[in-house]
Design an enzyme around this catalytic site. Structure first.
Site, short mmCIF file in Angstrom:
data_model
loop_
_atom_site.label_atom_id
_atom_site.label_comp_id
_atom_site.label_asym_id
_atom_site.label_seq_id
_atom_site.Cartn_x
_atom_site.Cartn_y
_atom_site.Cartn_z
CD GLU A 1 2.48 3.75 -7.21
OE1 GLU A 1 3.67 3.41 -6.68
OE2 GLU A 1 1.90 4.70 -6.54
CG ASP B 1 9.59 5.35 -1.07
OD1 ASP B 1 8.36 4.88 -1.22
OD2 ASP B 1 10.63 5.79 -1.88
CG ASP C 1 9.96 1.17 -1.17
OD1 ASP C 1 10.62 0.51 -2.18
OD2 ASP C 1 8.83 1.85 -1.20
CE LYS D 1 8.25 -0.87 -3.82
NZ LYS D 1 8.48 0.46 -4.23
O1 KIV Z 1 6.31 2.98 -0.79
C1 KIV Z 1 5.09 2.43 -1.04
O2 KIV Z 1 4.27 2.19 -0.41
C2 KIV Z 1 5.34 1.62 -2.31
C3 KIV Z 1 3.99 0.94 -2.93
C4 KIV Z 1 2.68 1.75 -2.97
C5 KIV Z 1 4.19 -0.07 -3.99
O3 KIV Z 1 6.05 1.46 -3.21
#
Ligand code: KIV
Length: 271
Positions: free
Chosen positions: A189, A51, A90, A120
């Site tokens: 993270e 995201d 995401d 995710k």
């Molecule tokens: O949205 C994203 O790019 C992420 C990564 C930083 C793991 O969640």
């Protein structure tokens, strides 16, 4: 420079095997067909349609505005590009927090309409019921703990997380819960490297770090950041593996000059 040739599709089972074998997992974000094709051809294990597209693609300051429909649109292109990598999408802010039913419905919509392999979600114990329902429905789920950018307004910024003992213990507890619930992987993270190492040893699923030291089972970066396309962003954990912003600007400058002085197109470039 090496190209990591793989001859079959990545699966969540293979990722677990990689952890067991001590083989590191390489993951990058991708948001479009053309770049995702290159990243996949180079041999990446996981393509994440993050995201972070809200920032990188749409120019927002936060990840919060991006919608399920926008994530599906972007993910379709990445799925078409992926010959080898596992594609994870995401779930955007608001698509899984309201109720378990809505979370499962949105996860199913994302899987069906985009063709991705997994989703995710950010968060620990508080979203465990939603995660359990998704896994029961046969949806592979990747967790995300530590700095969870969808909660930036609660955190008040993008600083290092889990420095204090209480937050570190909660994170370890959350990681164990996600692992027991059946998450196939967890992203950590921006947390201290020693804590990330503890989590990595404590859970059975592969742990992918970003700003979490090198003892995780794998690493992830935002593609545009590691390619040096995003000039204003250089946190300590980020390595620029290329400096493409300058390359792009030089090429565009050369193009403008060639158009202005009428040297483009040449006779050879004309019909
Ligand atoms: O949205 C994203 O790019 C992420 C990564 C930083 C793991 O969640």
């Amino acid at each position: 420079m090496s190209v990591h040739v793989q001859n079959s599709r990545m699966t969540t089972a293979k990722l677990r095997q990689m952890k067991a074998n001590g083989e590191k997992i390489a993951m990058l974000t991708s948001y479009d067909f053309t770049l995702a094709s290159l990243v996949d051809e180079a041999g990446i294990d996981i393509l994440l349609v993050g995201d972070s597209a809200s920032n990188v693609v749409c120019g927002n300051n936060y990840t919060l505005p991006i919608t399920v429909e926008e994530m599906i649109f972007l993910t379709k292109g990445v799925v078409r590009a992926a010959q080898h990598a596992l594609v994870v999408c995401d779930m955007p802010f608001g698509s899984y927090q309201v109720s378990e039913e809505e979370a499962v419905r949105n996860a199913i919509k994302i899987l069906k309409e985009s063709g991705c392999d997994a989703v995710k979600l950010e968060g620990g114990e508080e979203i465990l019921p939603a995660i359990r329902h998704m896994i029961q429905a046969g949806i592979p789920v990747m967790g995300h703990l530590g700095l969870t950018p969808q909660s930036v307004n609660q955190f008040g910024g993008y600083g290092l997380r889990a420095k204090e003992e209480a937050e570190a213990e909660k994170l370890l507890h959350d990681a164990k819960l996600l692992d027991e619930a059946g998450c196939f992987s967890i992203v950590l993270e921006k947390i201290p490297a020693a804590l990330a190492e503890r989590v990595t040893k404590a859970v059975s699923c592969p742990v992918i770090g970003i700003g979490a030291g090198n003892k995780c089972d794998g690493q992830v970066l935002v593609l545009h950041d590691m390619l040096g396309l995003n000039q204003g962003f250089k946190p300590k954990f980020l390595r620029h593996f290329a400096q493409l912003a300058g390359t792009v600007k030089d090429a565009v400058n050369d193009y403008i000059d060639a158009v202005k002085d009428s040297s483009f197109p040449s006779d050879e470039e004309s019909y």
